[in-house]
Design a protein around this motif. Sequence first.
Motif, mmCIF file in Angstrom:
data_model
loop_
_atom_site.group_PDB
_atom_site.id
_atom_site.type_symbol
_atom_site.label_atom_id
_atom_site.label_comp_id
_atom_site.label_asym_id
_atom_site.label_seq_id
_atom_site.Cartn_x
_atom_site.Cartn_y
_atom_site.Cartn_z
ATOM 1 N N MET A 1 0.548 -1.106 -0.374
ATOM 2 C CA MET A 1 -0.026 0.115 -0.500
ATOM 3 C C MET A 1 1.209 1.197 -0.354
ATOM 4 O O MET A 1 1.482 1.361 0.505
ATOM 5 C CB MET A 1 -0.587 0.198 0.887
ATOM 6 N N ALA A 2 0.734 2.211 -0.824
ATOM 7 C CA ALA A 2 1.703 3.218 -1.235
ATOM 8 C C ALA A 2 1.402 4.241 0.343
ATOM 9 O O ALA A 2 0.056 4.105 0.901
ATOM 10 C CB ALA A 2 0.949 3.751 -2.047
ATOM 11 N N LYS A 3 2.307 5.186 0.676
ATOM 12 C CA LYS A 3 1.876 6.082 1.742
ATOM 13 C C LYS A 3 1.665 7.222 1.396
ATOM 14 O O LYS A 3 2.589 7.638 -0.218
ATOM 15 C CB LYS A 3 3.839 6.163 2.229
ATOM 16 N N ILE A 4 1.011 7.378 2.164
ATOM 17 C CA ILE A 4 0.238 9.235 1.744
ATOM 18 C C ILE A 4 0.963 10.031 1.595
ATOM 19 O O ILE A 4 1.600 10.183 3.143
ATOM 20 C CB ILE A 4 -1.205 9.323 2.639
ATOM 21 N N GLU A 5 1.327 11.033 0.633
ATOM 22 C CA GLU A 5 1.886 12.444 1.636
ATOM 23 C C GLU A 5 1.403 13.386 2.064
ATOM 24 O O GLU A 5 0.434 13.296 1.201
ATOM 25 C CB GLU A 5 2.528 12.678 0.034
ATOM 26 N N ARG A 6 2.205 13.532 3.597
ATOM 27 C CA ARG A 6 1.700 14.577 3.745
ATOM 28 C C ARG A 6 1.470 16.402 3.581
ATOM 29 O O ARG A 6 2.744 16.004 3.546
ATOM 30 C CB ARG A 6 1.192 14.702 5.333
ATOM 31 N N PHE A 7 0.676 16.959 3.252
ATOM 32 C CA PHE A 7 1.043 18.624 3.313
ATOM 33 C C PHE A 7 0.971 19.404 4.138
ATOM 34 O O PHE A 7 -0.075 18.784 5.783
ATOM 35 C CB PHE A 7 0.529 19.125 2.116
ATOM 36 N N PHE A 8 1.165 20.489 3.995
ATOM 37 C CA PHE A 8 0.715 21.634 5.365
ATOM 38 C C PHE A 8 -0.662 21.957 5.714
ATOM 39 O O PHE A 8 -1.255 21.311 7.107
ATOM 40 C CB PHE A 8 1.096 23.114 5.249
ATOM 41 N N GLU A 9 -1.332 21.745 4.698
ATOM 42 C CA GLU A 9 -3.405 21.149 4.991
ATOM 43 C C GLU A 9 -3.904 20.312 6.276
ATOM 44 O O GLU A 9 -4.615 19.954 6.370
ATOM 45 C CB GLU A 9 -4.174 21.451 3.228
ATOM 46 N N ASP A 10 -3.088 19.345 5.267
ATOM 47 C CA ASP A 10 -3.776 18.146 5.777
ATOM 48 C C ASP A 10 -3.122 17.928 7.756
ATOM 49 O O ASP A 10 -4.069 17.922 8.382
ATOM 50 C CB ASP A 10 -2.396 16.902 5.489
ATOM 51 N N PHE A 11 -2.237 18.852 7.844
ATOM 52 C CA PHE A 11 -1.862 18.749 9.831
ATOM 53 C C PHE A 11 -3.132 20.152 10.361
ATOM 54 O O PHE A 11 -3.387 20.075 11.144
ATOM 55 C CB PHE A 11 -0.707 19.912 9.574
ATOM 56 N N VAL A 12 -3.501 20.826 9.470
ATOM 57 C CA VAL A 12 -4.874 22.071 9.819
ATOM 58 C C VAL A 12 -5.735 21.581 9.406
ATOM 59 O O VAL A 12 -6.856 22.490 9.815
ATOM 60 C CB VAL A 12 -4.224 23.081 9.367
ATOM 61 N N ASN A 13 -6.547 20.493 8.734
ATOM 62 C CA ASN A 13 -7.825 19.994 7.850
ATOM 63 C C ASN A 13 -8.721 20.048 9.247
ATOM 64 O O ASN A 13 -9.694 20.366 9.194
ATOM 65 C CB ASN A 13 -7.244 19.040 7.425
ATOM 66 N N LEU A 14 -7.927 19.100 10.415
ATOM 67 C CA LEU A 14 -9.092 18.792 11.224
ATOM 68 C C LEU A 14 -9.376 20.121 12.377
ATOM 69 O O LEU A 14 -10.774 20.459 12.493
ATOM 70 C CB LEU A 14 -8.024 18.355 12.241
ATOM 71 N N PRO A 15 -8.157 21.317 12.547
ATOM 72 C CA PRO A 15 -9.320 22.283 13.297
ATOM 73 C C PRO A 15 -9.912 23.140 12.197
ATOM 74 O O PRO A 15 -11.227 23.574 12.530
ATOM 75 C CB PRO A 15 -7.705 23.045 13.804
ATOM 76 N N CYS A 16 -9.831 22.808 11.065
ATOM 77 C CA CYS A 16 -10.564 23.991 10.183
ATOM 78 C C CYS A 16 -11.779 23.814 10.198
ATOM 79 O O CYS A 16 -12.759 23.887 9.598
ATOM 80 C CB CYS A 16 -9.634 24.281 8.850
ATOM 81 N N LEU A 17 -11.756 22.339 9.795
ATOM 82 C CA LEU A 17 -13.047 21.214 9.564
ATOM 83 C C LEU A 17 -14.497 21.746 10.646
ATOM 84 O O LEU A 17 -15.098 21.894 10.514
ATOM 85 C CB LEU A 17 -12.790 20.104 9.369
ATOM 86 N N LEU A 18 -13.603 21.618 11.957
ATOM 87 C CA LEU A 18 -14.004 20.943 12.853
ATOM 88 C C LEU A 18 -15.110 23.068 12.991
ATOM 89 O O LEU A 18 -16.267 22.976 13.503
ATOM 90 C CB LEU A 18 -13.487 21.148 14.575
ATOM 91 N N GLN A 19 -14.752 23.727 12.447
ATOM 92 C CA GLN A 19 -15.143 25.476 12.798
ATOM 93 C C GLN A 19 -15.676 25.709 11.520
ATOM 94 O O GLN A 19 -17.093 26.348 11.399
ATOM 95 C CB GLN A 19 -13.292 26.579 12.837
ATOM 96 N N LYS A 20 -15.210 25.015 10.113
ATOM 97 C CA LYS A 20 -16.635 25.308 9.227
ATOM 98 C C LYS A 20 -17.501 24.662 9.700
ATOM 99 O O LYS A 20 -18.641 24.871 9.026
ATOM 100 C CB LYS A 20 -15.723 24.662 8.159
#
Length: 408
Positions: A1-20
């Motif tokens: 299984m290919a490893k998913i590459e993480r970017f800056f947006e992935d690190f801040v997606n959770l708090p952004c999504l909660l507030q959205k």
Amino acid sequence: MAKIERFFEDFVNLPCLLQKTLGFDFQGLPRCWLTKFLMKLYFLMALLSCLYATYFVANIALTEILSRSEDLPLILRLIDDIFHNLFGIVKSLVFFYNLKSNRKLFERLKAIFPTSLADRMAYDVNAYFWPKWITNTVYMQCCAIAVIVFSPLAVALVEYFVVLLKNGLLDAEFGYHILYGNQKYIVDHHNALGYIFIYSILVMGTHYAVIFNISPDIWLVAYAIQLCMHFDYISRNLEEYEPQEGGAKKDLHVVRKLVRKHEVLLELAHDLRQNFSLLILVMLFSTVATLFGAGIYVLTQGVNSDILGYLAFLPTTVGQYFMVCYYGQLIINKSLKIAEAAYDQAWYNASRSYKKSIMVIMGRAQRQCEINAGGFQTTNLKAFEGVMRITFQLFTVWRSLMEKKSNK
């Protein structure tokens, strides 16, 4: 299984999504005017609902206390709801007060985030991505609150359909169960429109309180994770680099680049502490209040069906505070490790200018970076242990006072 590459947006997606989900877009992404209007409208409605729910519950609690009610489970639950709403409102006020500086911190961290594949591998970005125990804590807390809020509706629906199947449509009556169902709301909730209106207010108010009890702490951890990643990158580069006596120009270029990066990280760590110290203080009081209230509830009422939902919420509250303390400790460890890494390399083989630059890094790195609660308590694993101990001591003192009172 290919490893998913993480970017800056992935690190801040959770708090952004909660507030959205609450209608607030931290990043201010371009949207059509209607979407923006509806998001702002829902946010305003949720805030007003939370304020009304807080006032409503506080009024019930005051009435119960002044009438010397003996319904202690109700009073304890009311006090817990008041604190939960108030802490959410206070944390939202602090968050929006620091919103401009938080966005600057966001942009500065985004600017130094590694973008190329080679850089992401060098920084070991994927290893620092959100651990599952944190995301599970957030999801569990949201689920526990949802169970508490929607359980009256679920009971009403189940009762209605059971009677419907047994006796038919003519004899089936909807129960209109609701939180604090014996109280009078601004409209009568014993009809379809009133029930939907009051339940919507309670749901939106709870939604606001939950999101702002969680999301500021998630923002803090999202920033702390990245600081730890950058500190670790500097440590590994210092430790692995081997300066040469004849390569002064190359050595100076490497070390000065790391010195500048370290200076930027120290500024970011300072901004992080300034922006979130008051929020951590509020979180500390919230954790102590929740633990103390749960202890009193169990001591006076025992473990029964009424407290199961409350106890389901308790581990996530403790887990949320542990999460912040854990990353507070990690920032301390990673920032101090830079001095050790600088000393452990073969700096003695390098030029004099290189040695001076190493001394600069070591001098700065000996002062730990930290986050704290209101400027008076460092947030680390020792602080977490201290909160657990203090809460237990308060509970023990309260129990002793109650036992003395009952023996008189």
